[in-house]
Design a protein around this motif. Structure first.
Motif, PDB file in Angstrom:
ATOM      1  N   SER A  44       0.835  -1.206   0.000  1.00 54.07           N
ATOM      2  CA  SER A  44       0.000   0.000   0.000  1.00 54.07           C
ATOM      3  C   SER A  44       0.870   1.257   0.000  1.00 54.07           C
ATOM      4  CB  SER A  44      -0.945  -0.002   1.200  1.00 54.07           C
ATOM      5  OG  SER A  44      -0.223  -0.061   2.408  1.00 54.07           O
ATOM      6  N   TYR A 143      -3.772   5.616  -4.068  1.00 58.46           N
ATOM      7  CA  TYR A 143      -4.218   4.350  -4.662  1.00 58.46           C
ATOM      8  C   TYR A 143      -2.999   3.638  -5.233  1.00 58.46           C
ATOM      9  CZ  TYR A 143      -7.068   1.145  -7.475  1.00 58.46           C
ATOM     10  OH  TYR A 143      -7.662   0.034  -8.016  1.00 58.46           O
ATOM     11  N   HIS A 155      -5.021  -4.374  -5.361  1.00 54.32           N
ATOM     12  CA  HIS A 155      -5.054  -2.912  -5.312  1.00 54.32           C
ATOM     13  C   HIS A 155      -5.421  -2.468  -3.911  1.00 54.32           C
ATOM     14  CE1 HIS A 155      -9.516  -2.798  -5.482  1.00 54.32           C
ATOM     15  NE2 HIS A 155      -9.392  -3.815  -6.306  1.00 54.32           N
ATOM     16  N   ALA A 157      -6.367   1.291  -1.450  1.00 50.71           N
ATOM     17  CA  ALA A 157      -6.683   2.721  -1.366  1.00 50.71           C
ATOM     18  C   ALA A 157      -6.416   3.207   0.053  1.00 50.71           C
ATOM     19  CB  ALA A 157      -8.135   2.975  -1.744  1.00 50.71           C
TER      20      ALA A 157
END
Length: 234
Positions: A44, A143, A155, A157
Motif C-alpha cells: 500500500s 491508490y 489494489h 486505497a
C-alpha cells in the motif's frame, strides 16, 4: 536510525522475497487471507513526505527503499516466495505542487523477485499550510495497483491525515489513516479477500538545499515498514 538502515539492507539482500507467488493455488483460504494482510501492509501507498504543500513551483523527485517485516513469512514461502521475513521494495517517486495548496504524487516500483510492477498515485490537500508557530496539516488520498502478476490482482486505497512542523531544514511529521486492500486470486479454489487496516506513521525530512533525505516508520495492520528516501526537493 542504525536499526532502520540495518533492516533496509537486510531486506535488499533478500530482495527475491516475493519470488513470483506462483503457488497461490496451494494455499488454504485462511492462508490466502494472511498473505493478503501482509501484501496490504507491504504494497500500500507510502508517501515518505511531510504534510506541508510544495507550492506551485515545487518538485520532489526521489529514489526510495522500504522494508516490511511480514507477519506470515511461512505463508509467503508456501505461495512461492522465499520465506524471508523482510519484504524489500524499491521505488521511484515524484511529487509536484499545484495551486490551492494541492500536491500530486506518483511512483513506480518493480517488485523484486516477481515479473510484476507496482504503481501508485496520490492527491494531497493542505487546509492548514503551516507557519512559524503553527504546524502544517494535510489530507491525502492514494491508490496503488499491482500489474503483471499471473496469479494475483491486487489494489489498495489509502485515506490519511499528516501533521508536520519545520525547524529550519529539519521537518518531523506524524500521520494516521485507513487502508482498504483487495486481493483477487486468479486461480481456482480461493475467494477474493477485501480488508481494512489501520495505519500509523512517523518520519523526518532533512532538506540540504536541493538535496533531500527522509526516513519513515509505518505500521499498517500488524506489520511494520521502514523506509528511506534520497532525492531532490525544492
Amino acid at each position: 536510525m542504525s536499526k532502520l538502515m540495518a533492516a533496509l539492507l537486510a531486506a535488499f539482500s533478500a530482495a527475491s522475497s516475493a519470488a513470483g507467488l506462483e503457488n497461490l493455488g496451494q494455499l488454504s483460504q485462511t492462508e490466502f487471507e494472511q498473505l493478503s494482510g501482509d501484501l496490504v501492509s507491504a504494497l500500500s501507498y507510502k508517501a515518505i513526505s511531510p504534510g506541508d504543500p510544495l507550492g506551485l513551483l515545487g518538485f520532489d523527485v526521489a529514489l526510495e527503499a522500504t522494508a516490511t517485516r511480514l507477519s506470515n513469512p511461512d505463508v509467503m514461502k508456501a505461495a512461492g516466495g522465499q520465506g524471508y521475513q523482510l519484504f524489500g521494495l524499491p521505488r521511484l517517486h515524484v511529487h509536484k505542487g499545484l495551486p490551492l495548496a494541492l500536491d500530486v504524487g506518483a511512483f513506480y516500483a518493480p517488485v523484486p523477485g516477481m515479473d510484476a510492477s507496482l504503481y501508485g498515485a496520490e492527491l494531497r490537500w493542505s487546509p492548514m499550510e503551516g507557519s512559524l508557530v503553527l504546524p502544517a496539516v494535510s489530507l491525502r488520498g492514494a491508490y496503488t495497483v499491482l500489474s503483471g502478476s499471473e496469479q494475483l490482482d491486487f489494489h489498495a486505497a489509502n485515506a490519511e491525515i499528516v501533521v508536520s512542523k519545520g525547524f529550519l531544514f529539519f521537518k518531523p511529521y506524524v500521520g494516521a489513516g485507513l487502508v482498504h486492500g483487495t486481493s483477487t486470486p486468479l486461480v481456482s479454489g480461493l475467494a477474493e479477500v477485501s480488508q481494512w487496516q489501520r495505519k500509523f506513521f512517523a518520519g523526518a525530512n532533512l532538506n540540504l538545499g536541493l538535496f533531500n533525505l527522509a526516513l519513515e516508520i509505518d505500521r499498517t495492520g500488524h506489520a511494520n515498514s521502514y523506509s528511506a528516501k534520497a532525492g531532490f526537493r525544492f
